[in-house]
Design a protein around this motif. Sequence first.
Motif, PDB file in Angstrom:
ATOM      1  N   ARG A 149       0.856  -1.192   0.000  1.00  0.00           N
ATOM      2  CA  ARG A 149       0.000   0.000   0.000  1.00  0.00           C
ATOM      3  C   ARG A 149       0.884   1.232   0.000  1.00  0.00           C
ATOM      4  N   GLU A 150       0.329   2.328  -0.487  1.00  0.00           N
ATOM      5  CA  GLU A 150       1.056   3.587  -0.501  1.00  0.00           C
ATOM      6  C   GLU A 150       0.830   4.329   0.802  1.00  0.00           C
ATOM      7  N   LEU A 151       1.922   4.828   1.361  1.00  0.00           N
ATOM      8  CA  LEU A 151       1.849   5.615   2.586  1.00  0.00           C
ATOM      9  C   LEU A 151       2.509   6.966   2.340  1.00  0.00           C
ATOM     10  N   ASN A 152       1.945   8.011   2.925  1.00  0.00           N
ATOM     11  CA  ASN A 152       2.577   9.327   2.869  1.00  0.00           C
ATOM     12  C   ASN A 152       3.817   9.314   3.748  1.00  0.00           C
ATOM     13  N   VAL A 153       4.861   9.964   3.273  1.00  0.00           N
ATOM     14  CA  VAL A 153       6.101  10.065   4.032  1.00  0.00           C
ATOM     15  C   VAL A 153       6.349  11.533   4.333  1.00  0.00           C
ATOM     16  N   ASP A 154       6.637  11.833   5.585  1.00  0.00           N
ATOM     17  CA  ASP A 154       6.968  13.195   5.984  1.00  0.00           C
ATOM     18  C   ASP A 154       8.446  13.415   5.666  1.00  0.00           C
ATOM     19  N   LEU A 155       8.707  13.964   4.466  1.00  0.00           N
ATOM     20  CA  LEU A 155      10.089  14.152   4.032  1.00  0.00           C
ATOM     21  C   LEU A 155      10.865  15.077   4.950  1.00  0.00           C
ATOM     22  N   LEU A 156      10.219  16.104   5.454  1.00  0.00           N
ATOM     23  CA  LEU A 156      10.889  17.061   6.323  1.00  0.00           C
ATOM     24  C   LEU A 156      11.454  16.352   7.552  1.00  0.00           C
ATOM     25  N   GLU A 157      10.620  15.624   8.254  1.00  0.00           N
ATOM     26  CA  GLU A 157      11.069  14.930   9.466  1.00  0.00           C
ATOM     27  C   GLU A 157      12.044  13.813   9.138  1.00  0.00           C
ATOM     28  N   THR A 158      11.782  13.084   8.052  1.00  0.00           N
ATOM     29  CA  THR A 158      12.667  11.987   7.670  1.00  0.00           C
ATOM     30  C   THR A 158      14.059  12.508   7.348  1.00  0.00           C
ATOM     31  N   PHE A 159      14.133  13.611   6.601  1.00  0.00           N
ATOM     32  CA  PHE A 159      15.438  14.162   6.240  1.00  0.00           C
ATOM     33  C   PHE A 159      16.174  14.679   7.479  1.00  0.00           C
ATOM     34  N   ASN A 160      15.460  15.341   8.376  1.00  0.00           N
ATOM     35  CA  ASN A 160      16.082  15.796   9.622  1.00  0.00           C
ATOM     36  C   ASN A 160      16.737  14.620  10.345  1.00  0.00           C
ATOM     37  N   TRP A 161      16.018  13.511  10.413  1.00  0.00           N
ATOM     38  CA  TRP A 161      16.513  12.317  11.093  1.00  0.00           C
ATOM     39  C   TRP A 161      17.722  11.738  10.354  1.00  0.00           C
ATOM     40  N   LEU A 162      17.625  11.651   9.011  1.00  0.00           N
ATOM     41  CA  LEU A 162      18.706  11.053   8.224  1.00  0.00           C
ATOM     42  C   LEU A 162      20.032  11.801   8.383  1.00  0.00           C
ATOM     43  N   ILE A 163      19.985  13.131   8.432  1.00  0.00           N
ATOM     44  CA  ILE A 163      21.232  13.893   8.562  1.00  0.00           C
ATOM     45  C   ILE A 163      21.598  14.145  10.025  1.00  0.00           C
ATOM     46  N   GLY A 164      20.752  13.655  10.938  1.00  0.00           N
ATOM     47  CA  GLY A 164      21.031  13.825  12.365  1.00  0.00           C
ATOM     48  C   GLY A 164      20.896  15.259  12.828  1.00  0.00           C
ATOM     49  N   LEU A 165      19.997  16.008  12.193  1.00  0.00           N
ATOM     50  CA  LEU A 165      19.850  17.431  12.507  1.00  0.00           C
ATOM     51  C   LEU A 165      19.250  17.641  13.890  1.00  0.00           C
ATOM     52  N   SER A 166      19.931  18.408  14.694  1.00  0.00           N
ATOM     53  CA  SER A 166      19.385  18.862  15.962  1.00  0.00           C
ATOM     54  C   SER A 166      18.617  20.140  15.622  1.00  0.00           C
ATOM     55  N   VAL A 167      17.293  20.026  15.586  1.00  0.00           N
ATOM     56  CA  VAL A 167      16.450  21.107  15.076  1.00  0.00           C
ATOM     57  C   VAL A 167      16.356  22.254  16.080  1.00  0.00           C
ATOM     58  N   ARG A 168      16.627  23.460  15.575  1.00  0.00           N
ATOM     59  CA  ARG A 168      16.472  24.670  16.380  1.00  0.00           C
ATOM     60  C   ARG A 168      15.129  25.328  16.083  1.00  0.00           C
ATOM     61  N   HIS A 169      14.741  25.328  14.775  1.00  0.00           N
ATOM     62  CA  HIS A 169      13.503  26.011  14.399  1.00  0.00           C
ATOM     63  C   HIS A 169      12.940  25.418  13.104  1.00  0.00           C
ATOM     64  N   ILE A 170      11.622  25.217  13.078  1.00  0.00           N
ATOM     65  CA  ILE A 170      10.912  24.841  11.854  1.00  0.00           C
ATOM     66  C   ILE A 170       9.938  25.975  11.565  1.00  0.00           C
ATOM     67  N   ALA A 171      10.127  26.621  10.433  1.00  0.00           N
ATOM     68  CA  ALA A 171       9.289  27.775  10.073  1.00  0.00           C
ATOM     69  C   ALA A 171       7.966  27.314   9.465  1.00  0.00           C
ATOM     70  N   ALA A 172       6.970  28.168   9.595  1.00  0.00           N
ATOM     71  CA  ALA A 172       5.691  27.927   8.925  1.00  0.00           C
ATOM     72  C   ALA A 172       5.902  28.077   7.416  1.00  0.00           C
ATOM     73  N   ARG A 173       5.073  27.425   6.664  1.00  0.00           N
ATOM     74  CA  ARG A 173       5.168  27.513   5.209  1.00  0.00           C
ATOM     75  C   ARG A 173       4.792  28.918   4.748  1.00  0.00           C
ATOM     76  N   GLN A 174       5.562  29.461   3.813  1.00  0.00           N
ATOM     77  CA  GLN A 174       5.281  30.758   3.202  1.00  0.00           C
ATOM     78  C   GLN A 174       4.901  30.496   1.750  1.00  0.00           C
ATOM     79  N   ILE A 175       3.780  31.065   1.313  1.00  0.00           N
ATOM     80  CA  ILE A 175       3.261  30.808  -0.035  1.00  0.00           C
ATOM     81  C   ILE A 175       3.280  32.100  -0.844  1.00  0.00           C
ATOM     82  N   PHE A 176       3.722  31.993  -2.100  1.00  0.00           N
ATOM     83  CA  PHE A 176       3.915  33.168  -2.942  1.00  0.00           C
ATOM     84  C   PHE A 176       3.341  32.982  -4.342  1.00  0.00           C
ATOM     85  N   ASN A 177       3.116  34.115  -4.978  1.00  0.00           N
ATOM     86  CA  ASN A 177       2.761  34.176  -6.385  1.00  0.00           C
ATOM     87  C   ASN A 177       3.773  35.087  -7.051  1.00  0.00           C
ATOM     88  N   ALA A 178       3.985  34.886  -8.338  1.00  0.00           N
ATOM     89  CA  ALA A 178       4.944  35.715  -9.069  1.00  0.00           C
ATOM     90  C   ALA A 178       4.517  35.829 -10.520  1.00  0.00           C
TER      91      ALA A 178
END
Length: 165
Positions: A23-52
């Motif tokens: 079955r297909e499962l959604n993967v949280d790439l943000l959290e997975t990548f943080n874990w893979l590189i061993g990032l000690s997270v200081r801050h996760i910003a809210a998403r910013q959306i733009f038009n251009a």
Amino acid sequence: MQAFADPTAYKLKVKRPGSDESRELNVDLLETFNWLIGLSVRHIAARQIFNAAFERDSEKRLQLDGRLKQDASGPYWFRTVSGSTPDGRKTLVIWRKLTGEPEQDNLVLDEWFAKQSCSARDSEFDLIYVNGGNNLENLKTPDALWKVRLIEEDFHRLMFEADGV
């Protein structure tokens, strides 16, 4: 990797134990990548959306027609994570949604990067990760020490390559 074009829509086929069914499962790439590189997270910003809007100058170079505008229905978004790696490097991870138009995607990234004052805080980061092809290295000032890496490359290496092989 096209799979990283929309980091919120990444899916992985997972086989159920003891069967051939998957079955297909959604993967949280943000959290997975943080874990893979061993990032000690200081801050996760809210998403910013733009038009251009875009135009070509007299030499046919793409440029913004006006400014990058915050717009909840815009096609471009950014989300950043800052922290430090296990070896102490101050790290910024830039996630963005890619539209399939690399020239526009990179121009929007460059404008967003400048607008965020990242370039004014060059000394704050040693390493900057970003998904998708980009030209952030070209924005470095002569005294900047940060290095840009592609999220997809390190993700794939850390997730799928076995140690000692």
